[in-house]
Design a protein around this motif. Sequence first.
Motif, PDB file in Angstrom:
ATOM      1  N   VAL A  17     -48.522   0.978   9.334  1.00 21.68           N
ATOM      2  CA  VAL A  17     -49.613   0.247   9.981  1.00 21.68           C
ATOM      3  C   VAL A  17     -49.696   0.601  11.466  1.00 21.68           C
ATOM      4  N   VAL A  18     -48.545   0.640  12.146  1.00 22.51           N
ATOM      5  CA  VAL A  18     -48.541   0.930  13.586  1.00 22.51           C
ATOM      6  C   VAL A  18     -48.983   2.368  13.864  1.00 22.51           C
ATOM      7  N   THR A  19     -48.380   3.329  13.175  1.00 17.38           N
ATOM      8  CA  THR A  19     -48.686   4.739  13.484  1.00 17.38           C
ATOM      9  C   THR A  19     -49.935   5.258  12.778  1.00 17.38           C
ATOM     10  N   GLY A  20     -50.316   4.639  11.678  1.00 20.30           N
ATOM     11  CA  GLY A  20     -51.467   5.128  10.933  1.00 20.30           C
ATOM     12  C   GLY A  20     -52.742   4.362  11.194  1.00 20.30           C
ATOM     13  N   LEU A  21     -52.644   3.178  11.809  1.00 19.89           N
ATOM     14  CA  LEU A  21     -53.833   2.363  12.018  1.00 19.89           C
ATOM     15  C   LEU A  21     -53.950   1.895  13.470  1.00 19.89           C
ATOM     16  N   VAL A  22     -52.950   1.177  13.959  1.00 17.53           N
ATOM     17  CA  VAL A  22     -53.027   0.593  15.295  1.00 17.53           C
ATOM     18  C   VAL A  22     -53.098   1.669  16.379  1.00 17.53           C
ATOM     19  N   TYR A  23     -52.188   2.630  16.351  1.00 18.23           N
ATOM     20  CA  TYR A  23     -52.164   3.672  17.383  1.00 18.23           C
ATOM     21  C   TYR A  23     -53.448   4.508  17.382  1.00 18.23           C
ATOM     22  N   PRO A  24     -53.919   5.039  16.245  1.00 17.34           N
ATOM     23  CA  PRO A  24     -55.161   5.812  16.280  1.00 17.34           C
ATOM     24  C   PRO A  24     -56.360   5.000  16.769  1.00 17.34           C
ATOM     25  N   LEU A  25     -56.451   3.731  16.365  1.00 16.47           N
ATOM     26  CA  LEU A  25     -57.555   2.893  16.835  1.00 16.47           C
ATOM     27  C   LEU A  25     -57.460   2.638  18.337  1.00 16.47           C
ATOM     28  N   ALA A  26     -56.258   2.434  18.860  1.00 18.98           N
ATOM     29  CA  ALA A  26     -56.076   2.207  20.291  1.00 18.98           C
ATOM     30  C   ALA A  26     -56.440   3.456  21.098  1.00 18.98           C
ATOM     31  N   VAL A  27     -55.982   4.608  20.653  1.00 11.39           N
ATOM     32  CA  VAL A  27     -56.291   5.855  21.353  1.00 11.39           C
ATOM     33  C   VAL A  27     -57.784   6.150  21.291  1.00 11.39           C
ATOM     34  N   THR A  28     -58.397   5.961  20.120  1.00 14.57           N
ATOM     35  CA  THR A  28     -59.835   6.190  19.983  1.00 14.57           C
ATOM     36  C   THR A  28     -60.620   5.227  20.865  1.00 14.57           C
ATOM     37  N   GLY A  29     -60.243   3.975  20.878  1.00 17.55           N
ATOM     38  CA  GLY A  29     -60.921   2.989  21.723  1.00 17.55           C
ATOM     39  C   GLY A  29     -60.794   3.309  23.197  1.00 17.55           C
ATOM     40  N   ALA A  30     -59.584   3.695  23.622  1.00 17.16           N
ATOM     41  CA  ALA A  30     -59.376   4.060  25.033  1.00 17.16           C
ATOM     42  C   ALA A  30     -60.190   5.303  25.389  1.00 17.16           C
ATOM     43  N   ALA A  31     -60.210   6.289  24.513  1.00 16.63           N
ATOM     44  CA  ALA A  31     -60.979   7.508  24.778  1.00 16.63           C
ATOM     45  C   ALA A  31     -62.463   7.203  24.888  1.00 16.63           C
ATOM     46  N   GLN A  32     -62.974   6.358  24.000  1.00 12.49           N
ATOM     47  CA  GLN A  32     -64.391   6.026  24.042  1.00 12.49           C
ATOM     48  C   GLN A  32     -64.743   5.203  25.275  1.00 12.49           C
ATOM     49  N   ALA A  33     -63.801   4.425  25.776  1.00 14.50           N
ATOM     50  CA  ALA A  33     -64.053   3.625  26.974  1.00 14.50           C
ATOM     51  C   ALA A  33     -63.978   4.473  28.242  1.00 14.50           C
TER      52      ALA A  33
END
Length: 190
Positions: A17-33
């Motif tokens: 969950v952390v490496t396959g979901l939370v981390y990719p979503l956090a990185v994608t969100g930060a990149a988009q922001a």
Amino acid sequence: MTTFLRPLLAIFGALTVVTGLVYPLAVTGAAQAIFPAQAHGSLVLRDGKPVGSTLIGQNFTAPENFWGRPSATGPMPYNAAASSGSNQGPLNPALIDAVKGRIAALHAADPSNTALVPTDLVTASSSGLDPHISPAAANYQVARVARARKLPAAQVQALVGQHTQAPLWGILGEPQVNVLQLNLALAALR
């Protein structure tokens, strides 16, 4: 056995969950922001529709357009799914023949141009997708493009100057010209 299996499965599930979901979503969100254009593929829009990306070259072959670096991707040029170099060394006869053919094509497109052909117009980049050429490669093509578009060479030369990007922070890399953006600027002159 179940005393070892239960914590093992719990740790496996948590890390998934952390490496396959939370981390990719956090990185994608930060990149988009922080970098929204880059996070969405650095798309170039014309009339609200994507016409390309500033990161991937296109196969411009018409005389009225600036031509980019050759692409080494297959089965078609600038195939982003097959990004790779040709892996041909400078003494490889296939590379020498390809370069000679590209030089001949440039001379055939503009027989009056007797200047030396810039290297980046006849050799592919390591990815085979490079969207940029050097200012020398753009300047080499100014007369042909101006003639084909029936524009003054000085006007086309000025566009090249306007679209020449300086090295990053003034020191990293070389000046470069994005071929897609330059060709779109030429098309907007009509």
